[in-house]
Write an enzyme that holds these catalytic residues in place. Structure first.
Site, PDB file in Angstrom:
ATOM      1  N   ARG A  48       0.838  -1.206   0.000  1.00  0.00           N
ATOM      2  CA  ARG A  48       0.000   0.000   0.000  1.00  0.00           C
ATOM      3  C   ARG A  48       0.870   1.251   0.000  1.00  0.00           C
ATOM      4  NH1 ARG A  48      -3.232  -0.414   5.084  1.00  0.00           N
ATOM      5  NH2 ARG A  48      -1.430  -1.663   5.697  1.00  0.00           N
ATOM      6  N   ILE A 137      16.371 -13.061  20.305  1.00  0.00           N
ATOM      7  CA  ILE A 137      17.303 -13.931  21.018  1.00  0.00           C
ATOM      8  C   ILE A 137      18.329 -14.509  20.049  1.00  0.00           C
ATOM      9  CG2 ILE A 137      17.544 -15.884  22.574  1.00  0.00           C
ATOM     10  CD1 ILE A 137      14.537 -15.683  23.144  1.00  0.00           C
ATOM     11  N   GLY A 188      -3.393  -7.616  22.546  1.00  0.00           N
ATOM     12  CA  GLY A 188      -2.583  -7.591  21.332  1.00  0.00           C
ATOM     13  C   GLY A 188      -1.519  -8.677  21.280  1.00  0.00           C
ATOM     14  N   LYS A 206       9.596 -23.069  13.554  1.00  0.00           N
ATOM     15  CA  LYS A 206      10.831 -22.735  14.269  1.00  0.00           C
ATOM     16  C   LYS A 206      11.559 -24.012  14.693  1.00  0.00           C
ATOM     17  CE  LYS A 206       8.833 -18.372  15.882  1.00  0.00           C
ATOM     18  NZ  LYS A 206       7.986 -17.770  16.938  1.00  0.00           N
ATOM     19  N   GLY A 305       7.806  -9.062  18.288  1.00  0.00           N
ATOM     20  CA  GLY A 305       7.700  -7.617  18.409  1.00  0.00           C
ATOM     21  C   GLY A 305       8.599  -6.930  17.395  1.00  0.00           C
TER      22      GLY A 305
END
Lengths: 429, 429
Positions: A48, A137, A188, A206, A305
């Site tokens: 966008r 990490i 969230g 993972k 995050g």
């Protein structure tokens, strides 16, 4: 220091991508000093283009990602789109046009890591993806570099923050699964559609990546046994507490005792409260690594995050840029061990089984006989009766998953067994 | 794969060196696959050649370490002698004769790291030393590579296993310092002369190395403030427990809030039981790293011992050998930030002060006035009287170490203060 900048193309400018761009600007001098040359954001591919992106020159924004990776003057492509396509095609094209690649794409790496590594190697380019597993990490680099002279036997980790948040909430408040999930969504920590997290798909990708790197072999997403955590109940947590345990969704990659094969699996499991993973709270991640020489190591930190993931991306970016200035590449895929990936049936562990049974004499003897017939040795039994019904909690010694499955199947056929309330593996002992 | 082997010279064949040699033999095929060429032990320099060393060809053993590093055909020198000389001279000579170096020598790196890096760079060779800090725990590589795109603000760690064993014992059994030290000695966790560990010299060397790498600046051993843990008493542990804390010997490296300077220090400190470092037991090490983007990371594992240290040495060996085959070098010293190292007086933290005072009216007012005059704000006071004497435990808000020192000096001059029983910093909040 070289003054001509290295050029970086950014594919995707969401939570992670915008943070990568921001740090590239705010920490430009530090990055230049650490790399030995300045780095320049040369283009940003987005879906966008009209969205305002603070701190990003609109002239750099394009919707034509393919043209961007084909430009030929791009040194490093940073892929933070996620998903299989178009990411896979864009990364392949980037290698073909001379760029190295830093990716945060666990799904793609878990499915097509080998093929992508092959293209990178063919073109003499780097493929780095520290951000694909456990966010900030450092895990991929320690496994593939720090422990390169050691032999890893086991990787046991909490690699999904959403599910850890939910399980931690259930543990600390006694809440049920749905209640804890609702809170995670409101805060969230969980997405509107939480399937990828709670059904273990994210953790399984993972696990595949970690197993491959830890054991120097190929493990694909489809090789990973997967059970989600939606069935975990408040009652399971009460049972866990009685055993001095808590419940975590674990990714477990193990080398078989004979060394010739490996297993990789994701499922909820009880672990003792004394285990370092038991005290990993909220949305944090932590990975336990056991090796021949180093012994037990643990790596802990935020598993997701924008900023943490960007930190991992930028660490890779610095390494790839340095390699590029050196005219070298870092370690590529290391799959020389070419081990078999065994099925879940061959996994050996302990089990906590909760049965609803008829409250009459002889039931325990019947149940115990079924365990014995399947070669599953019982460690402890706890019986509790109420109103003609009783519950029987059996904790076994180590047994193969196949034997345990056979046992459970046979238990279900007993007239006196009304139902199997829960089966949970016990790990980390 | 290249068939001509890379040649490794081993300097020192004690607990770590013999384990390095053993793994080089037993894991030869794995190492070759990971490096891309076989590695061969080409010589082992020892002090006592007559000692039988299982698994090492006696023909490789020499007492002439200098001749070994001067041979000219050595690709990598592994230095596990320790101490300043002859290690420093041998490493310098090794670079001059074309070898790269892997070292586990914290004392030398903390004192002369900059000079050694300069020689390595001059000759285009690598200097790696993951094993110098926290044994097997990957720490140097994550700090200098994984976090290379981030900004580290704080490193807080337990980096000495001997002292952690002693403090953990005092905490869990209520034992005094001497009793716990005796047990550590009997079990082999403490050396006959435990000075380097209990006085914090070992931890201070590691703090200097960590601070330098974390903040991209030079920090030498002499820059590190150091207090040992021999003064910690069972009473201190009781006070810590009342505050919901335990006591650890911490290495703390911090960037000042204004970013222009750093501090590095080693001393016993109270930390809350909820802090992940509080639950590090026995001789384990763990290091907490706080950075702008990644947030809080922790690295945990065995901090010493032959096998764990050898694991770190071998990880470096693989990296250095790979660089050599690539004709490249890894990241060298990164000290571009050139920050000032501030003195202990400028460190800002909280304090727990225990005073023996006269049990009469007005004492608390006197004491509180002294704190106020030195600008040290009091958080809590606890007063306990017995037989005309009383004890006063004061916990302060954050204040500079200089202000606190001034406060304590003034307190000692008060007639009503019989003595300062203990002063301990409070960290990790």
């Amino acid at each position: 220091m070289r003054t001509r900048p290295l050029k970086v193309a950014l594919l995707g400018c969401g939570v992670v991508g915008s943070e990568v761009a921001r740090i590239m600007t705010t920490h430009a001098d530090d990055l230049a000093a650490r790399i030995g040359a300045p780095v320049e954001l040369a283009g940003v591919a987005v879906r966008r283009p009209s969205k305002v992106r603070e701190g990003i020159d609109p002239a750099l924004v394009t919707t034509d990602a393919t043209a961007l990776v084909k430009r030929g003057d791009i040194d490093v492509v940073v892929e933070v789109i996620g998903g299989i396509e178009p990411a896979r095609g864009l990364i392949t094209t980037a290698f073909q046009h001379g760029a190295s690649v830093v990716s945060a794409n666990k799904a793609l790496l878990a499915q097509d890591g080998a093929a992508l590594h092959a293209v990178a190697e063919e073109h003499g380019r780097d493929l780095y993806y520290e951000a694909a597993v456990a966010g900030a990490i450092p895990l991929i680099r320690p496994l593939r570099e720090s422990l390169a002279g050691d032999k890893v036997n086991r990787v046991l980790g909490i690699v999904n923050g959403t599910t850890n948040f939910i399980l931690d909430k259930m543990d600390s408040t006694g809440a049920g699964y749905q209640e804890a999930l609702d809170e995670a969504t409101a805060l969230g920590y969980a997405e509107a559609d939480p399937t990828a997290d709670v059904e273990g798909f994210d953790a399984a990708a993972k696990a595949a990546i970690l197993a491959g790197i830890a054991f120097h072999t190929r493990v694909r997403f489809d090789d990973v046994y997967r059970e989600g955590m939606a069935e975990v109940t408040a009652a399971d947590f009460r049972s866990a507490k009685e055993m001095g345990c808590t419940i975590k969704l674990l990714a477990i990659c193990e080398r078989a005792a004979d060394g010739g094969s490996v297993t990789a699996r994701v499922h909820p499991a009880m672990i003792p409260l004394s285990h370092p993973l038991a005290s990993v709270r909220g949305a944090y991640n932590a990975v336990f690594v056991e090796s021949d020489a180093a012994g037990q190591l643990m790596f802990y930190g935020p598993g997701a995050g924008g900023s943490p993931t960007a930190s991992a991306v930028l660490g890779d970016l610095v390494a790839v840029c340095r390699n590029r200035l050196n005219g070298a590449t870092g370690p590529g895929e290391s799959a020389y061990a070419a081990l078999t990936v065994s099925s879940m049936g061959e996994v050996v562990t302990r089990y906590h089984i909760s049965l609803d049974v008829a409250d009459k004499p002889g039931v325990l003897a019947q149940v115990a006989t079924v365990f014995a017939e399947h070669g599953v040795s019982i460690d402890t039994v706890r019986q509790q009766g109420k109103d003609g019904e009783a519950s029987l909690v059996v904790v076994t010694h180590r047994a193969s998953d196949a034997s345990l499955s056979g046992t459970v199947e046979a238990l279900r056929k007993l007239d006196t067994v009304r139902g199997v309330a829960s089966i949970m593996r016990v790990e980390g002992e």
